[in-house]
Design a protein around this motif. Structure first.
Motif, mmCIF file in Angstrom:
data_model
loop_
_atom_site.group_PDB
_atom_site.id
_atom_site.type_symbol
_atom_site.label_atom_id
_atom_site.label_comp_id
_atom_site.label_asym_id
_atom_site.label_seq_id
_atom_site.Cartn_x
_atom_site.Cartn_y
_atom_site.Cartn_z
ATOM 1 N N UNK A 149 0.439 -0.996 0.282
ATOM 2 C CA UNK A 149 0.007 -0.106 -0.269
ATOM 3 C C UNK A 149 0.819 1.297 0.117
ATOM 4 N N UNK A 150 0.624 2.630 -0.489
ATOM 5 C CA UNK A 150 1.906 3.305 -1.040
ATOM 6 C C UNK A 150 0.480 4.276 -0.477
ATOM 7 N N UNK A 151 0.914 5.525 0.395
ATOM 8 C CA UNK A 151 -0.216 6.443 1.426
ATOM 9 C C UNK A 151 0.566 7.527 0.987
ATOM 10 N N UNK A 152 -0.385 9.076 1.314
ATOM 11 C CA UNK A 152 0.719 10.208 1.189
ATOM 12 C C UNK A 152 1.450 10.517 2.089
ATOM 13 N N UNK A 153 2.373 10.854 2.074
ATOM 14 C CA UNK A 153 2.887 10.787 3.748
ATOM 15 C C UNK A 153 2.054 11.743 4.639
ATOM 16 N N UNK A 154 1.743 11.191 5.499
ATOM 17 C CA UNK A 154 1.298 12.925 6.849
ATOM 18 C C UNK A 154 2.288 13.633 7.073
ATOM 19 N N UNK A 155 3.573 13.832 6.467
ATOM 20 C CA UNK A 155 3.784 14.846 6.911
ATOM 21 C C UNK A 155 3.932 15.844 5.907
ATOM 22 N N UNK A 156 3.681 15.927 4.639
ATOM 23 C CA UNK A 156 4.184 16.226 3.536
ATOM 24 C C UNK A 156 2.716 17.249 3.323
ATOM 25 N N UNK A 206 2.474 -4.991 3.684
ATOM 26 C CA UNK A 206 3.804 -3.456 3.890
ATOM 27 C C UNK A 206 3.177 -2.163 3.777
ATOM 28 N N UNK A 207 3.043 -1.195 4.436
ATOM 29 C CA UNK A 207 2.329 -0.010 4.062
ATOM 30 C C UNK A 207 3.697 1.277 3.821
ATOM 31 N N UNK A 208 4.124 2.054 2.268
ATOM 32 C CA UNK A 208 4.363 2.621 2.772
ATOM 33 C C UNK A 208 4.405 4.371 1.868
ATOM 34 N N UNK A 209 4.618 5.238 2.393
ATOM 35 C CA UNK A 209 4.464 7.060 2.042
ATOM 36 C C UNK A 209 5.519 7.085 0.788
ATOM 37 N N UNK A 210 4.643 8.435 0.702
ATOM 38 C CA UNK A 210 5.014 8.888 -0.046
ATOM 39 C C UNK A 210 4.416 10.736 -0.747
ATOM 40 N N UNK A 211 5.817 11.204 -1.204
ATOM 41 C CA UNK A 211 5.026 12.115 -0.354
ATOM 42 C C UNK A 211 4.529 13.790 -1.595
ATOM 43 N N UNK A 279 9.482 2.096 -5.355
ATOM 44 C CA UNK A 279 10.986 1.185 -5.097
ATOM 45 C C UNK A 279 11.935 2.784 -5.379
ATOM 46 N N UNK A 280 11.394 4.265 -5.495
ATOM 47 C CA UNK A 280 12.042 5.136 -5.585
ATOM 48 C C UNK A 280 11.979 6.501 -4.188
ATOM 49 N N UNK A 281 10.388 6.816 -4.369
ATOM 50 C CA UNK A 281 10.100 8.079 -3.614
ATOM 51 C C UNK A 281 9.617 7.504 -2.260
ATOM 52 N N UNK A 282 9.252 6.013 -2.278
ATOM 53 C CA UNK A 282 8.095 5.610 -1.350
ATOM 54 C C UNK A 282 9.188 5.250 -0.021
ATOM 55 N N UNK A 283 8.255 5.794 1.384
ATOM 56 C CA UNK A 283 9.749 5.184 2.169
ATOM 57 C C UNK A 283 8.220 4.299 3.503
ATOM 58 N N UNK A 284 8.945 3.890 4.192
ATOM 59 C CA UNK A 284 8.094 2.741 4.933
ATOM 60 C C UNK A 284 7.081 3.380 6.056
ATOM 61 N N UNK A 285 5.894 3.973 6.147
ATOM 62 C CA UNK A 285 5.069 4.319 7.079
ATOM 63 C C UNK A 285 5.222 4.775 8.096
#
Length: 288
Positions: A149-156, A206-211, A279-285
């Motif tokens: 799962x890709x979610x928007x970064x909560x800090x962006x 696995x859940x990651x965040x993207x800006x 594989x590029x912008x995403x980071x662990x949530x």
């Protein structure tokens, strides 16, 4: 030798009610969703359904009425078998309905994979409820489940939700963060518990965040089909910490879903797009 044909409506009830109309409707619905009963196929006659489920005619009629109301069957007349009319076959349906139906079909496979890019995973959580119950009941027994799962970064800084009167107000973002934590935690727990209870041998979540603020939600199911739905921005009032906030927001459960399976090039391109973000912008949530 002539044989008198007795209308089904005049036949006596051979059985009592041992199963509910909802149960009968559920079994038939699963057959339609899985493709065992494809669109435009005829359902068994009421007489045959009475004998198969060992219920009376009233139960069968109520089950068929439920399926007809929900759009799964059509052209049901006196004594004539119903015809399958898969809802959404000719027009897009709300995400809350279509995603659930397509995930139910995806879970007929032994190895299940779901890639999702969305705002909070609320729709995905809701759609998984049915299959997870079926696994717990022993009705489904997949070998593996892999969910990314890709979610928007909560800090962006998100494009939405935001306060209508003050785009810099942080309360809508704090509310979104709360929702993201609730739904993503629930999603991870529901799926990993299947492995902990040894109901599914292999489960990966696995859940990651993207800006990035998503402008549409995307689901890739088993690598063979893509579901997409645009997020339409609306003005609405929500409650947060006992305050009423007028915000610009999106309603994901009601957005219309478009499905693509036949266009293999589009499915492959969608997979490559998701993987490129993953594989590029995403980071662990991280929600703290």
């Amino acid at each position: 030798m002539s044989q008198e044909i007795v209308p089904e409506s005049d036949l006596p009830d051979p059985f009592g009610d041992q199963l509910s109309p909802d149960h009968v409707a559920g079994v038939l619905r699963d057959r339609i969703r899985s493709g065992e009963l494809p669109p435009r196929a005829k359902l068994p006659t009421q007489r045959a359904l009475v004998e198969e489920f060992r219920v009376n005619r009233t139960t069968v009629r109520q089950a068929l009425a439920t399926l007809e109301r929900d759009g799964y069957i059509a052209a049901r007349g006196r004594g004539a078998p119903a015809v399958v009319s898969m809802p959404g076959a000719d027009s897009p349906r709300p995400a809350g309905v279509e995603v659930a139906d397509r995930i139910a079909v995806a879970f007929q496979s032994k190895d299940i994979s779901i890639d999702a890019f969305c705002l909070t995973t609320e729709t995905l959580n809701s759609a998984l409820a049915g299959p997870l119950i079926a696994i717990s009941a022993g009705e489904l027994a997949p070998r593996s489940i892999t969910v990314r799962v890709l979610l928007p970064s909560p800090d962006a800084p998100p494009a939405y939700p935001r306060l209508i009167s003050d785009p810099d107000d942080q309360r809508p973002r704090a509310r979104l963060r709360q929702l993201t934590q609730t739904f993503s935690t629930s999603l991870r727990h529901q799926l990993t518990s299947l492995a902990e209870m040894r109901l599914v041998p292999q489960v990966t979540v696995e859940i990651r965040e993207v800006p990035i603020t998503p402008v549409q939600k995307v689901y890739l199911l088993n690598g063979t089909e893509v579901l997409t739905a645009y997020y339409q921005v609306v003005a609405r009032t929500v409650e947060f910490e006992k305050e009423q906030l007028d915000i610009y927001d999106v309603l994901g459960l009601n957005s219309k879903v478009f499905r693509s399976a036949e266009d293999t090039a589009f499915v492959e391109e969608s997979h490559q797009w998701f993987t490129s973000l993953w594989s590029t912008l995403a980071q662990p949530l991280t929600l703290g």
